[in-house]
Design an enzyme around this catalytic site. Structure first.
Site, PDB file in Angstrom:
ATOM      1  N   ASP A  47       0.846  -1.199  -0.175  1.00  0.00           N
ATOM      2  CA  ASP A  47      -0.023   0.166   0.158  1.00  0.00           C
ATOM      3  C   ASP A  47       0.796   1.320   0.073  1.00  0.00           C
ATOM      4  O   ASP A  47       1.755   1.350   0.614  1.00  0.00           O
ATOM      5  CB  ASP A  47      -0.740   0.047   1.170  1.00  0.00           C
ATOM      6  CG  ASP A  47      -1.765   1.150   1.116  1.00  0.00           C
ATOM      7  OD1 ASP A  47      -2.856   1.226   0.541  1.00  0.00           O
ATOM      8  OD2 ASP A  47      -1.411   2.113   2.000  1.00  0.00           O
ATOM      9  N   TYR A  52       2.450   9.877   0.428  1.00  0.00           N
ATOM     10  CA  TYR A  52       3.377   9.131   0.984  1.00  0.00           C
ATOM     11  C   TYR A  52       4.862   9.471   0.887  1.00  0.00           C
ATOM     12  O   TYR A  52       5.812   9.269   1.686  1.00  0.00           O
ATOM     13  CB  TYR A  52       3.123   7.928   1.305  1.00  0.00           C
ATOM     14  CG  TYR A  52       1.783   7.192   1.870  1.00  0.00           C
ATOM     15  CD1 TYR A  52       1.179   8.281   2.370  1.00  0.00           C
ATOM     16  CD2 TYR A  52       1.339   5.812   1.665  1.00  0.00           C
ATOM     17  CE1 TYR A  52      -0.117   7.763   3.004  1.00  0.00           C
ATOM     18  CE2 TYR A  52       0.110   5.608   2.186  1.00  0.00           C
ATOM     19  CZ  TYR A  52      -0.563   6.293   2.963  1.00  0.00           C
ATOM     20  OH  TYR A  52      -1.818   6.036   3.506  1.00  0.00           O
ATOM     21  N   LYS A  81      -3.103   6.153  -4.043  1.00  0.00           N
ATOM     22  CA  LYS A  81      -4.313   6.896  -3.838  1.00  0.00           C
ATOM     23  C   LYS A  81      -3.969   8.017  -4.589  1.00  0.00           C
ATOM     24  O   LYS A  81      -3.066   8.594  -4.666  1.00  0.00           O
ATOM     25  CB  LYS A  81      -4.545   6.940  -2.460  1.00  0.00           C
ATOM     26  CG  LYS A  81      -4.487   5.768  -1.477  1.00  0.00           C
ATOM     27  CD  LYS A  81      -4.349   5.949  -0.015  1.00  0.00           C
ATOM     28  CE  LYS A  81      -3.898   4.453   0.602  1.00  0.00           C
ATOM     29  NZ  LYS A  81      -2.766   4.286   0.697  1.00  0.00           N
ATOM     30  N   HIS A 112      -8.241   9.459  -1.744  1.00  0.00           N
ATOM     31  CA  HIS A 112      -7.438   9.355  -0.752  1.00  0.00           C
ATOM     32  C   HIS A 112      -8.363   9.841   0.804  1.00  0.00           C
ATOM     33  O   HIS A 112      -8.360   9.383   1.662  1.00  0.00           O
ATOM     34  CB  HIS A 112      -6.167   9.976  -0.446  1.00  0.00           C
ATOM     35  CG  HIS A 112      -5.197   9.637   0.461  1.00  0.00           C
ATOM     36  ND1 HIS A 112      -3.732   9.377   0.245  1.00  0.00           N
ATOM     37  CD2 HIS A 112      -5.358   8.957   1.662  1.00  0.00           C
ATOM     38  CE1 HIS A 112      -3.253   9.344   1.395  1.00  0.00           C
ATOM     39  NE2 HIS A 112      -4.209   8.820   2.159  1.00  0.00           N
ATOM     40  N   ASN A 160     -11.083   6.793   3.768  1.00  0.00           N
ATOM     41  CA  ASN A 160     -11.861   8.020   4.698  1.00  0.00           C
ATOM     42  C   ASN A 160     -13.273   8.192   4.266  1.00  0.00           C
ATOM     43  O   ASN A 160     -13.555   9.497   4.578  1.00  0.00           O
ATOM     44  CB  ASN A 160     -10.851   9.049   4.707  1.00  0.00           C
ATOM     45  CG  ASN A 160      -9.372   8.476   5.342  1.00  0.00           C
ATOM     46  OD1 ASN A 160      -9.252   7.770   6.622  1.00  0.00           O
ATOM     47  ND2 ASN A 160      -8.620   8.841   4.624  1.00  0.00           N
ATOM     48  N   GLN A 181     -11.114   2.158   2.321  1.00  0.00           N
ATOM     49  CA  GLN A 181      -9.888   1.961   3.324  1.00  0.00           C
ATOM     50  C   GLN A 181      -9.995   3.106   4.420  1.00  0.00           C
ATOM     51  O   GLN A 181     -10.086   4.163   4.196  1.00  0.00           O
ATOM     52  CB  GLN A 181      -8.323   2.091   2.517  1.00  0.00           C
ATOM     53  CG  GLN A 181      -7.159   1.865   3.619  1.00  0.00           C
ATOM     54  CD  GLN A 181      -5.804   2.137   2.735  1.00  0.00           C
ATOM     55  OE1 GLN A 181      -5.188   2.606   3.427  1.00  0.00           O
ATOM     56  NE2 GLN A 181      -5.549   1.129   2.050  1.00  0.00           N
ATOM     57  N   GLY A 211      -3.147   0.790  15.635  1.00  0.00           N
ATOM     58  CA  GLY A 211      -3.202   1.913  16.474  1.00  0.00           C
ATOM     59  C   GLY A 211      -2.136   3.161  16.186  1.00  0.00           C
ATOM     60  O   GLY A 211      -1.800   4.062  16.795  1.00  0.00           O
ATOM     61  N   GLY A 214       3.889   4.131  15.820  1.00  0.00           N
ATOM     62  CA  GLY A 214       5.202   4.954  15.590  1.00  0.00           C
ATOM     63  C   GLY A 214       4.966   5.974  14.721  1.00  0.00           C
ATOM     64  O   GLY A 214       5.796   6.729  14.644  1.00  0.00           O
ATOM     65  N   LYS A 257       2.387  -1.289   8.965  1.00  0.00           N
ATOM     66  CA  LYS A 257       3.622  -0.707   8.598  1.00  0.00           C
ATOM     67  C   LYS A 257       4.769  -1.144   9.649  1.00  0.00           C
ATOM     68  O   LYS A 257       4.686  -0.636  10.799  1.00  0.00           O
ATOM     69  CB  LYS A 257       3.531   0.834   8.188  1.00  0.00           C
ATOM     70  CG  LYS A 257       4.885   1.487   7.650  1.00  0.00           C
ATOM     71  CD  LYS A 257       5.629   1.916   8.715  1.00  0.00           C
ATOM     72  CE  LYS A 257       7.080   2.283   8.117  1.00  0.00           C
ATOM     73  NZ  LYS A 257       7.960   2.919   9.004  1.00  0.00           N
ATOM     74  N   GLU A 266       6.685 -11.549  12.799  1.00  0.00           N
ATOM     75  CA  GLU A 266       5.549 -11.711  13.873  1.00  0.00           C
ATOM     76  C   GLU A 266       3.981 -11.319  13.143  1.00  0.00           C
ATOM     77  O   GLU A 266       3.219 -12.007  13.616  1.00  0.00           O
ATOM     78  CB  GLU A 266       5.899 -10.542  14.844  1.00  0.00           C
ATOM     79  CG  GLU A 266       5.176 -10.461  16.026  1.00  0.00           C
ATOM     80  CD  GLU A 266       5.238  -9.449  16.923  1.00  0.00           C
ATOM     81  OE1 GLU A 266       4.217  -8.945  17.518  1.00  0.00           O
ATOM     82  OE2 GLU A 266       6.443  -9.046  17.194  1.00  0.00           O
ATOM     83  N   ASN A 267       3.841 -10.093  12.517  1.00  0.00           N
ATOM     84  CA  ASN A 267       2.818  -9.963  11.991  1.00  0.00           C
ATOM     85  C   ASN A 267       2.253 -10.684  11.135  1.00  0.00           C
ATOM     86  O   ASN A 267       1.009 -11.133  11.159  1.00  0.00           O
ATOM     87  CB  ASN A 267       2.854  -8.497  11.299  1.00  0.00           C
ATOM     88  CG  ASN A 267       3.302  -7.180  12.333  1.00  0.00           C
ATOM     89  OD1 ASN A 267       3.076  -7.475  13.349  1.00  0.00           O
ATOM     90  ND2 ASN A 267       3.893  -6.139  11.677  1.00  0.00           N
TER      91      ASN A 267
END
Length: 316
Positions: A47, A52, A81, A112, A160, A181, A211, A214, A257, A266-267
């Site tokens: 994504d 970005y 986007k 976006h 959004n 998204q 959440g 970072g 991310k 892990e994710n």
């Protein structure tokens, strides 16, 4: 159908676990090696967005991986986007994105934000004089539909958008959005919006599923919540894995991310966890708290949105 993908209304499948590539300017040089590592770990959904600043790096990494034979283009799902200053010409904006990324098409192209800025605005937080008072979503969506017709993308969608904005879009669209998204995590569960999207065969993709701990606007509240921690302990999992699995259990894809290889692995293991009914009930009882409020799109003079409530149509 595989349990790690969802099928979009257009027929394409979207991997439920996606890699987000937003990062501060100082970290952008780390995007290419991170994407290579993600592909080796097994990520197939990536994504990005014009705003970005990661389109070029992501495109370079994907191009290299495809040329090396590590992965085939058809096995990768790429989302970008339309930035708000390009609403007057989605075709040119997407054409530029494809050029920047070195791709022939995107798998998904999203509006976006439901806001229109003056052409040329390239900062994520617009100045007061940079807003257009007319939203012009109908004209913008016509441009998005044309992108689809031209083969520049395989699906189109939004980001959004509230339930009301989805309903408004469905009133005039010839092609319904495949994706919406939005922020979604155990402390902002989007129950009403998910119901509206499901009724209209719109896939929900959740950003900031942990959440956004970072980011400057994010929080560690999700992964540090005592209930999330207790569920993680019960399943011999991490709080991050529980939060990601929760989103996927609701049928959503989750865009997480991390450029850290250990965390990426892990994710990915969240796909192996199964939450039970008691876990889901406990999460459904948590107090809700929206992190990405969009205050920067609200003002009393030039923005079409005079309050946060108006931006989200009171879904906040």
């Amino acid at each position: 159908m595989r349990s790690d993908v969802a099928r979009l209304r257009c027929g394409k499948t979207i991997p439920l676990l996606g890699m987000g590539t937003y990062c501060p300017k100082k970290d952008r040089e780390s995007t290419i090696p991170a994407v290579h590592q993600a592909i080796k770990i097994g990520y197939r959904h990536f994504d990005t967005a014009k705003i970005y600043g990661s389109e070029e790096a992501l495109g370079n990494a994907l191009g290299q991986a495809i040329s090396y034979g590590t992965v085939q283009r058809e096995d990768i799902f790429v989302t970008s986007k339309l930035w708000s200053s390009d609403h007057n010409d989605p075709i040119s904006a997407l054409t530029q994105t494809l050029k920047t990324m070195g791709l022939e098409y995107l798998d998904s192209y999203l509006v976006h934000w439901p806001i229109k800025l003056k052409p040329g605005v390239s900062e994520p937080i617009p100045k007061e004089e940079e807003f257009e008072k007319d939203l012009g979503i109908e004209e913008t969506w016509q441009g998005m539909e044309r992108c689809l017709e031209m083969g520049l993308c395989k699906s189109i969608g939004v980001s959004n958008f509230s339930s009301k904005k989805i309903y408004d879009l469905l009133e005039f669209s010839s092609v319904s959005p495949s994706v919406n998204q939005v922020e979604m995590h155990p402390l902002w569960r989007q129950s009403k919006l998910r119901e509206v999207c499901e009724e209209n065969k719109i896939h929900v993709s959740g950003y900031s599923p942990l959440g956004a701990p970072g980011n400057c606007w994010g929080s560690t509240a999700v992964i540090e919540h005592p209930i999330i921690k207790s569920i993680a302990l019960k399943h011999n999992a991490t709080p991050a894995q529980v939060a990601l699995r929760w989103g996927m259990s609701k049928g959503a894809s989750v865009i997480v991310k991390s450029f850290n290889g250990a965390r990426m692995r892990e994710n990915k293991r969240a796909l192996d966890i199964k939450l039970d009914d008691q876990d889901l009930l406990l999460i459904d009882q948590l107090e809700e708290w929206k992190l990405m409020r969009g205050d920067f799109l609200v003002n009393q003079t030039t923005s079409p949105y005079k309050s946060i409530e108006q931006l989200w149509d009171n879904e906040i």
